[in-house]
Motif scaffolding. Sequence first.
Motif, PDB file in Angstrom:
ATOM      1  N   ILE A 120       3.941 -71.261 -39.751  1.00 23.59           N
ATOM      2  CA  ILE A 120       5.334 -71.217 -40.198  1.00 23.59           C
ATOM      3  C   ILE A 120       5.580 -69.884 -40.891  1.00 23.59           C
ATOM      4  O   ILE A 120       4.991 -69.579 -41.928  1.00 23.59           O
ATOM      5  N   GLN A 121       6.426 -69.070 -40.289  1.00 25.15           N
ATOM      6  CA  GLN A 121       6.803 -67.765 -40.839  1.00 25.15           C
ATOM      7  C   GLN A 121       8.319 -67.637 -40.707  1.00 25.15           C
ATOM      8  O   GLN A 121       8.818 -66.973 -39.806  1.00 25.15           O
ATOM      9  N   PRO A 122       9.070 -68.297 -41.564  1.00 26.85           N
ATOM     10  CA  PRO A 122      10.529 -68.330 -41.385  1.00 26.85           C
ATOM     11  C   PRO A 122      11.147 -66.937 -41.414  1.00 26.85           C
ATOM     12  O   PRO A 122      10.805 -66.107 -42.251  1.00 26.85           O
ATOM     13  N   TYR A 123      12.035 -66.715 -40.457  1.00 23.58           N
ATOM     14  CA  TYR A 123      12.751 -65.447 -40.380  1.00 23.58           C
ATOM     15  C   TYR A 123      14.240 -65.743 -40.476  1.00 23.58           C
ATOM     16  O   TYR A 123      14.815 -66.417 -39.617  1.00 23.58           O
ATOM     17  N   ILE A 124      14.869 -65.263 -41.539  1.00 25.91           N
ATOM     18  CA  ILE A 124      16.276 -65.553 -41.800  1.00 25.91           C
ATOM     19  C   ILE A 124      17.166 -64.688 -40.915  1.00 25.91           C
ATOM     20  O   ILE A 124      16.984 -63.476 -40.819  1.00 25.91           O
ATOM     21  N   ARG A 125      18.130 -65.326 -40.279  1.00 25.44           N
ATOM     22  CA  ARG A 125      19.131 -64.604 -39.495  1.00 25.44           C
ATOM     23  C   ARG A 125      20.322 -64.237 -40.380  1.00 25.44           C
ATOM     24  O   ARG A 125      20.850 -63.145 -40.310  1.00 25.44           O
ATOM     25  N   ARG A 175      29.675 -78.155 -31.851  1.00 20.81           N
ATOM     26  CA  ARG A 175      29.039 -76.895 -31.498  1.00 20.81           C
ATOM     27  C   ARG A 175      27.538 -77.117 -31.434  1.00 20.81           C
ATOM     28  O   ARG A 175      27.033 -78.174 -31.838  1.00 20.81           O
ATOM     29  N   VAL A 176      26.826 -76.139 -30.939  1.00 18.37           N
ATOM     30  CA  VAL A 176      25.380 -76.106 -31.066  1.00 18.37           C
ATOM     31  C   VAL A 176      25.001 -74.731 -31.594  1.00 18.37           C
ATOM     32  O   VAL A 176      25.728 -73.754 -31.400  1.00 18.37           O
ATOM     33  N   ILE A 177      23.889 -74.652 -32.299  1.00 19.75           N
ATOM     34  CA  ILE A 177      23.374 -73.377 -32.775  1.00 19.75           C
ATOM     35  C   ILE A 177      22.034 -73.133 -32.092  1.00 19.75           C
ATOM     36  O   ILE A 177      21.391 -74.068 -31.610  1.00 19.75           O
ATOM     37  N   VAL A 178      21.624 -71.876 -32.038  1.00 16.16           N
ATOM     38  CA  VAL A 178      20.404 -71.529 -31.308  1.00 16.16           C
ATOM     39  C   VAL A 178      19.217 -71.322 -32.237  1.00 16.16           C
ATOM     40  O   VAL A 178      18.145 -70.917 -31.793  1.00 16.16           O
ATOM     41  N   ASP A 179      19.422 -71.571 -33.537  1.00 12.03           N
ATOM     42  CA  ASP A 179      18.317 -71.485 -34.489  1.00 12.03           C
ATOM     43  C   ASP A 179      18.401 -72.698 -35.410  1.00 12.03           C
ATOM     44  O   ASP A 179      19.164 -73.624 -35.161  1.00 12.03           O
ATOM     45  N   HIS A 180      17.602 -72.719 -36.471  1.00 11.18           N
ATOM     46  CA  HIS A 180      17.657 -73.803 -37.443  1.00 11.18           C
ATOM     47  C   HIS A 180      18.625 -73.422 -38.564  1.00 11.18           C
ATOM     48  O   HIS A 180      18.890 -72.238 -38.794  1.00 11.18           O
ATOM     49  N   HIS A 194      20.632 -69.653 -41.821  1.00  9.08           N
ATOM     50  CA  HIS A 194      20.206 -69.746 -40.426  1.00  9.08           C
ATOM     51  C   HIS A 194      18.883 -69.010 -40.273  1.00  9.08           C
ATOM     52  O   HIS A 194      18.742 -67.879 -40.752  1.00  9.08           O
ATOM     53  N   PHE A 195      17.943 -69.634 -39.577  1.00  5.36           N
ATOM     54  CA  PHE A 195      16.612 -69.029 -39.509  1.00  5.36           C
ATOM     55  C   PHE A 195      15.824 -69.562 -38.322  1.00  5.36           C
ATOM     56  O   PHE A 195      16.137 -70.618 -37.759  1.00  5.36           O
ATOM     57  N   ASP A 196      14.799 -68.809 -37.950  1.00  3.92           N
ATOM     58  CA  ASP A 196      13.780 -69.282 -37.018  1.00  3.92           C
ATOM     59  C   ASP A 196      12.547 -69.635 -37.832  1.00  3.92           C
ATOM     60  O   ASP A 196      12.228 -68.971 -38.830  1.00  3.92           O
ATOM     61  N   LEU A 197      11.847 -70.671 -37.427  1.00  4.45           N
ATOM     62  CA  LEU A 197      10.624 -71.056 -38.135  1.00  4.45           C
ATOM     63  C   LEU A 197       9.488 -70.079 -37.870  1.00  4.45           C
ATOM     64  O   LEU A 197       8.584 -69.919 -38.687  1.00  4.45           O
ATOM     65  N   ASN A 198       9.548 -69.434 -36.727  1.00  2.00           N
ATOM     66  CA  ASN A 198       8.591 -68.396 -36.378  1.00  2.00           C
ATOM     67  C   ASN A 198       9.287 -67.492 -35.370  1.00  2.00           C
ATOM     68  O   ASN A 198       9.794 -67.978 -34.358  1.00  2.00           O
ATOM     69  N   PHE A 228      11.511 -64.569 -29.007  1.00  2.00           N
ATOM     70  CA  PHE A 228      12.769 -64.027 -29.501  1.00  2.00           C
ATOM     71  C   PHE A 228      13.598 -63.413 -28.377  1.00  2.00           C
ATOM     72  O   PHE A 228      13.098 -62.668 -27.551  1.00  2.00           O
ATOM     73  N   VAL A 229      14.872 -63.775 -28.352  1.00  3.25           N
ATOM     74  CA  VAL A 229      15.817 -63.211 -27.398  1.00  3.25           C
ATOM     75  C   VAL A 229      17.027 -62.730 -28.186  1.00  3.25           C
ATOM     76  O   VAL A 229      17.625 -63.484 -28.949  1.00  3.25           O
TER      77      VAL A 229
END
Length: 327
Positions: A31-36, A50-55, A104-108, A114-115
């Motif tokens: 787990i290396q969260p990266y904040i958007r 809606r839907v989101i593409v990250d957490h 908003h973030f990715d867990l890794n 990543f796109v």
Amino acid sequence: MRTLPPIEHRVSLKPPRLTSRQVHTLPIEEIQPYIRIAHRSTGVFDIHERVIVDHEFVLLLSGAAEFTTRQGRVPLLEHQLLFIRPFVPHGFASTARCEHLAVHFDLNPRQPKFVHHPERRRPYEIRFADGLDIEGSQRLTPEDGLHASFLQLVRDWSAGTALGRLSAHARLLGIITSLLRPHADVPTVASAAGRHLDRTRIERALALMREHVAEPLTGAELARAAGLGHSRFSIVFKDQTGYTPKEYLRRLRIDRARTLLGDIDLSIKQIAARTGFEDQYHFSRVFRQIDGVPPTAYREALLAGRSSGKSSIRSGTAPLRSSEPRR
């Protein structure tokens, strides 16, 4: 820390089919969260499906709002925290001004790969290894360390400095670590919405019972009022109230009878008829089963209590539970 290009954090996409999701299992040590993006907003919100593409974490700081999924609606109160997963259709709305923060973030950043262009991300789901998960909806308090951590995270991120961003990422990792729980103990936002929808449906059946307490209501009529199939209705009803529909209706009738017993002009036979019982003998038997005394003794105690200004008898009925339904 490697810098990744920003990604649009509110992306409305055609809701994908659940079966099209690619599932990734993420080991806890990876787990290396990266904040958007992390921000605070104030206003009246009306975000349709809606839907989101990250957490995303959403913390309601003040006011009230409503979170919707296809399973139902979840009322949001002050200091409530949501954990929203990618590619889960949802909405967020308030009827008055409220303030919330969102992260908003990715867990890794490498899982999923990543796109940069959000429309190129395909539906996916991240599952934590070791049987852990994060609860979909929970209440924090202003004194809670997590509440303060979220506020500081947004401040760090908003500073716009490299050190501030690094601090925000580290703080998010600490938050996620604190929120991880064994999977069996973690209800999701969808399950919370489902429970709230079940509760709303059962309220409809209860309203019908109260309005027609003396009438011979059938299980099919009650299930129809709740908008559920007969078998499902029986299960949900007991989960919400602790009683079968038949037992709950009996208790409502006895509660009505307690009130009528205070009217000395009504006979036991008349009260039995007004509360939906076949005859006074059936009524007396059920009354004694529930209250422990026959209706005549209850009336005597009630009248004696009135004359002395005291009451030594209990009254009440089986209300719909105000706490969370049993799981």
